[in-house]
Design a protein around this motif. Structure first.
Motif, PDB file in Angstrom:
ATOM      1  N   ASN A   1       0.822  -1.211   0.000  1.00 55.17           N
ATOM      2  CA  ASN A   1       0.000   0.000   0.000  1.00 55.17           C
ATOM      3  C   ASN A   1       0.855   1.259   0.000  1.00 55.17           C
ATOM      4  N   LEU A   2       1.957   1.223   0.732  1.00 51.93           N
ATOM      5  CA  LEU A   2       2.860   2.378   0.757  1.00 51.93           C
ATOM      6  C   LEU A   2       3.446   2.627  -0.635  1.00 51.93           C
ATOM      7  N   ILE A   3       3.910   1.578  -1.292  1.00 53.43           N
ATOM      8  CA  ILE A   3       4.511   1.727  -2.624  1.00 53.43           C
ATOM      9  C   ILE A   3       3.483   2.247  -3.624  1.00 53.43           C
ATOM     10  N   LEU A   4       2.281   1.662  -3.629  1.00 52.93           N
ATOM     11  CA  LEU A   4       1.248   2.082  -4.576  1.00 52.93           C
ATOM     12  C   LEU A   4       0.783   3.517  -4.313  1.00 52.93           C
ATOM     13  N   SER A   5       0.822   3.941  -3.049  1.00 47.30           N
ATOM     14  CA  SER A   5       0.314   5.271  -2.714  1.00 47.30           C
ATOM     15  C   SER A   5       1.111   6.385  -3.382  1.00 47.30           C
ATOM     16  N   PHE A   6       2.368   6.138  -3.749  1.00 45.57           N
ATOM     17  CA  PHE A   6       3.162   7.174  -4.405  1.00 45.57           C
ATOM     18  C   PHE A   6       2.643   7.478  -5.810  1.00 45.57           C
ATOM     19  N   ARG A   7       1.784   6.613  -6.337  1.00 44.28           N
ATOM     20  CA  ARG A   7       1.211   6.841  -7.664  1.00 44.28           C
ATOM     21  C   ARG A   7      -0.138   7.550  -7.592  1.00 44.28           C
ATOM     22  N   ILE A   8      -0.589   7.838  -6.376  1.00 39.86           N
ATOM     23  CA  ILE A   8      -1.818   8.621  -6.207  1.00 39.86           C
ATOM     24  C   ILE A   8      -1.453  10.099  -6.240  1.00 39.86           C
ATOM     25  N   LYS A   9      -2.240  10.877  -6.971  1.00 42.83           N
ATOM     26  CA  LYS A   9      -1.900  12.297  -7.051  1.00 42.83           C
ATOM     27  C   LYS A   9      -2.053  12.964  -5.693  1.00 42.83           C
ATOM     28  N   ILE A  10      -1.214  13.955  -5.476  1.00 43.48           N
ATOM     29  CA  ILE A  10      -1.154  14.629  -4.185  1.00 43.48           C
ATOM     30  C   ILE A  10      -2.360  15.535  -4.003  1.00 43.48           C
ATOM     31  N   VAL A  11      -3.006  15.418  -2.853  1.00 41.48           N
ATOM     32  CA  VAL A  11      -4.023  16.391  -2.463  1.00 41.48           C
ATOM     33  C   VAL A  11      -3.295  17.471  -1.667  1.00 41.48           C
ATOM     34  N   PRO A  12      -3.227  18.697  -2.191  1.00 42.96           N
ATOM     35  CA  PRO A  12      -2.379  19.723  -1.572  1.00 42.96           C
ATOM     36  C   PRO A  12      -2.714  19.956  -0.105  1.00 42.96           C
ATOM     37  N   PRO A  13      -1.687  20.102   0.732  1.00 41.40           N
ATOM     38  CA  PRO A  13      -1.936  20.423   2.147  1.00 41.40           C
ATOM     39  C   PRO A  13      -2.471  21.836   2.276  1.00 41.40           C
ATOM     40  N   ALA A  14      -3.082  22.120   3.392  1.00 38.55           N
ATOM     41  CA  ALA A  14      -3.617  23.454   3.662  1.00 38.55           C
ATOM     42  C   ALA A  14      -3.046  23.928   4.996  1.00 38.55           C
ATOM     43  N   PRO A  15      -1.855  24.504   4.976  1.00 40.67           N
ATOM     44  CA  PRO A  15      -1.212  24.934   6.234  1.00 40.67           C
ATOM     45  C   PRO A  15      -2.047  25.934   7.022  1.00 40.67           C
ATOM     46  N   GLU A  16      -2.967  26.624   6.308  1.00 37.64           N
ATOM     47  CA  GLU A  16      -3.772  27.622   7.007  1.00 37.64           C
ATOM     48  C   GLU A  16      -4.821  27.006   7.924  1.00 37.64           C
ATOM     49  N   VAL A  17      -5.079  25.710   7.761  1.00 42.60           N
ATOM     50  CA  VAL A  17      -6.056  25.040   8.621  1.00 42.60           C
ATOM     51  C   VAL A  17      -5.538  24.999  10.050  1.00 42.60           C
ATOM     52  N   GLU A  18      -6.344  25.494  10.968  1.00 41.83           N
ATOM     53  CA  GLU A  18      -5.996  25.476  12.386  1.00 41.83           C
ATOM     54  C   GLU A  18      -6.796  24.366  13.069  1.00 41.83           C
ATOM     55  N   ILE A  19      -6.175  23.737  14.037  1.00 41.82           N
ATOM     56  CA  ILE A  19      -6.820  22.623  14.728  1.00 41.82           C
ATOM     57  C   ILE A  19      -7.426  23.110  16.038  1.00 41.82           C
ATOM     58  N   ASP A  20      -8.663  22.778  16.239  1.00 44.74           N
ATOM     59  CA  ASP A  20      -9.387  23.146  17.461  1.00 44.74           C
ATOM     60  C   ASP A  20      -9.063  22.104  18.534  1.00 44.74           C
ATOM     61  N   TRP A  21      -8.073  22.390  19.334  1.00 42.23           N
ATOM     62  CA  TRP A  21      -7.620  21.410  20.328  1.00 42.23           C
ATOM     63  C   TRP A  21      -8.621  21.252  21.466  1.00 42.23           C
ATOM     64  N   VAL A  22      -9.359  22.301  21.785  1.00 43.61           N
ATOM     65  CA  VAL A  22     -10.388  22.176  22.824  1.00 43.61           C
ATOM     66  C   VAL A  22     -11.489  21.234  22.346  1.00 43.61           C
TER      67      VAL A  22
END
Length: 559
Positions: free
Chosen positions: A187-208
């Motif tokens: 699964n790890l090897i095959l996953s490199f052939r899946i196109k990247i879903v861009p990260p969103a660094p602006e997303v903040e995590i609601d820890w509370v």
């Protein structure tokens, strides 16, 4: 921003996308589900090798399940923030390492830690699988993909029965987990052939919010799982603590319910103030989406409860081994798999509410047939037909409600939908087992107590030698062993066996009928599901127009 940018890369309309991402999705779901089933099937070998009781293996399984449920909402946000594919790959590696640790475990503690770690990383994997489907498929392909994802769970169960069962009885149970490690590498090897879903660094995590969600889920999970052992209302002697004699199970359930309300109140407050939210409530914004969630919860409750009662019947009433039980329910598991994969063909002809209503009727019919046909002989054809009928209805509904939720929400919320689906599945299933256990044992106790009243064969003196306050499902052989340590005569032992045999079957039948009634009640929320499945998702990410929810698809609703 609190919205999860889970699926920005949309395939071109009218084209068929590569099935490679789906292969990765299905194989990863099999990797996660096979691991839990392999533990169950391998229980005898594990208990022998590690010199530990079977309850230790059950505790390890529970630890993984609770960890996944507690952190799955957080997992969706982590995937969005740091990139779904990257987080997925890290999680697959950690899960593979955890399975390797299970395979080389030398103590119950090592087994427990490894399984808890695997559950925590599945909280990262589960939302990613939904994001991959939303990012790579649309229309008919998306509907079929969701069906295959739903079908991967029963498929993993069948594979575990066949492969893990064979390994456990031949070369050893540890090889099953070596196989999972190998699958993780694939699964790890095959996953490199899946196109990247861009990260969103602006997303903040609601820890509370994450803390509220995690503690609420853990409290509810422990509360419901402890209902039978700790008491429904009043604490039993085996309860770890009590408050004014009240069962800790009830206290934890009430605390979990309050924390759940606090989580949703906090999330609504965050939304009003434009602050980060752990879970985007737009997934449940409309009445149709809430009805779909309720149908999902009811189906998982009924299906998991039935999946608990059926092995109870085979092992306790019929006295079969765990492996024989596993093979006996293969027709049921296969029918879930088949229904999950073919239900997408009905979407263009019938609405979700129509399919769901018929599906719940089929589930109720299967449970009713089982209730009226279970006997000591498992091989009678009507029992098998009842199992297949139940599986067909269950598989169709599970795939349908997931597809309906995903296509009703904007593509940007695919991660939230995946996390919500995993949370509802896990919690409803756990509650289903707990409630079915308490209900069936309660009916059993009532039936046995009734039959013992004024029974001329069994005197009060014999009753005082047996703990009638702790009645449970036991085999006739176990009952005979208990009575051998009392003053019971052979005639009295025979009478007790007759009572036990009759009460067990009647309690199971009553429980199955109650589940059938609940399935029929589910027709009500099914009638509020959407009037059609939105197969065209190409407009999911368009800017909102007048009166539109951000990213919401405009589609006609059948009235």
């Amino acid at each position: 921003m609190s919205t999860t940018p889970g699926a920005r890369a949309t395939p071109t309309a009218g084209t068929n996308a590569s099935w490679l991402p789906l292969i990765v999705v299905v194989l990863t779901q099999i990797q996660a589900s096979f691991a839990v089933n392999a533990l169950t099937v391998s229980m005898a070998g594990i208990t022998t090798d590690l010199d530990t009781p079977a309850t230790s293996v059950g505790t390890a399984i529970t630890a993984g399940t609770f960890a996944m449920a507690a952190f799955i909402l957080l997992g969706a946000k982590i995937g969005a923030k740091f990139g779904t594919r990257r987080v997925f790959q890290i999680a697959v590696v950690i899960h593979g390492a955890a399975m390797a640790a299970v395979g080389v475990s030398v103590s119950p503690a090592m087994l427990f830690i490894a399984q808890a770690a695997s559950g925590a990383v599945i909280a990262l994997i589960a939302p990613a699988l939904t994001v991959f489907i939303a990012a790579n498929y649309q229309g008919d392909q998306q509907a079929k993909s969701i069906g295959y994802l739903a079908a991967a769970i029963p498929a993993a169960g069948v594979l575990a029965l066949l492969i893990a069962g064979t390994f456990a009885s031949t070369i050893g149970w540890r090889y099953s987990f070596a196989l999972i490690v190998a699958l993780a590498v694939v699964n790890l090897i095959l996953s490199f052939r899946i196109k990247i879903v861009p990260p969103a660094p602006e997303v903040e995590i609601d820890w509370v919010g994450a803390a509220f969600a995690a503690v609420a889920v853990i409290a509810l999970s422990f509360g419901f799982s402890g209902l039978n052992a700790w008491g429904l209302v009043l604490a039993t002697p085996s309860a770890p603590f009590e408050i004014l004699g009240i069962s800790p199970a009830l206290i934890l359930i009430l605390a979990g319910g309050l924390l759940t309300q606090a989580f949703f109140a906090w999330t609504r407050k965050q939304k009003r103030e434009g602050k980060p939210q752990l879970f985007n409530l737009d997934v449940l914004k409309t009445g149709a989406e809430r009805a779909t969630t309720l149908c999902m919860a009811l189906m998982m409750f009924v299906g998991t409860a039935a999946n608990f009662l059926i092995p109870l019947y085979i092992q306790i009433v019929q006295g079969r081994s765990s492996l024989a039980t596993s093979f006996s329910i293969i027709p049921y598991t296969l029918s879930i798999f088949i229904a999950s994969t073919v239900v997408a063909r009905l979407y263009k002809t019938y609405s979700p509410r129509q399919i769901a209503r018929v599906g719940f009727v089929v589930v109720a019919a299967g449970l009713t047939l089982l209730a009226f046909t279970i006997r000591m002989d498992w091989h009678q054809i009507l029992v098998v037909v009842g199992l297949i009928t139940l599986g067909l209805g269950q598989g169709a509904i599970v795939a349908l409600v997931f597809n309906t939720l995903l296509t009703s929400a904007p593509k940007e919320l695919a991660g939230d939908v995946g996390a919500w689906r995993g949370l509802v599945h896990n919690m409803s299933g756990s509650v289903g087992i707990a409630v079915a256990s308490v209900f069936a044992v309660g009916i059993l106790g009532s039936l046995i107590t009734t039959q013992l009243v004024d029974n001329p064969t069994i005197p009060a003196s014999l009753k005082s030698e047996v703990n009638l306050d702790d009645i449970n499902f036991v085999s006739n052989d176990h009952l005979k062993d208990v009575l051998d340590r009392t003053s019971a005569t052979p005639e009295q032992v025979d009478e007790a066996v007759v009572i036990n045999t009759d009460a067990r079957v009647r309690a199971l039948r009553t429980s199955l009928i109650a589940l059938a009634g609940l399935a029929l009640l589910a027709i009500i929320p099914a009638g509020r599901m959407p009037g059609e499945v939105a197969l065209d998702t190409t407009n999911a990410a368009q800017p909102p127009g007048p009166g539109r929810r951000p990213g919401k698809k405009q589609k006609a609703r059948s009235r």
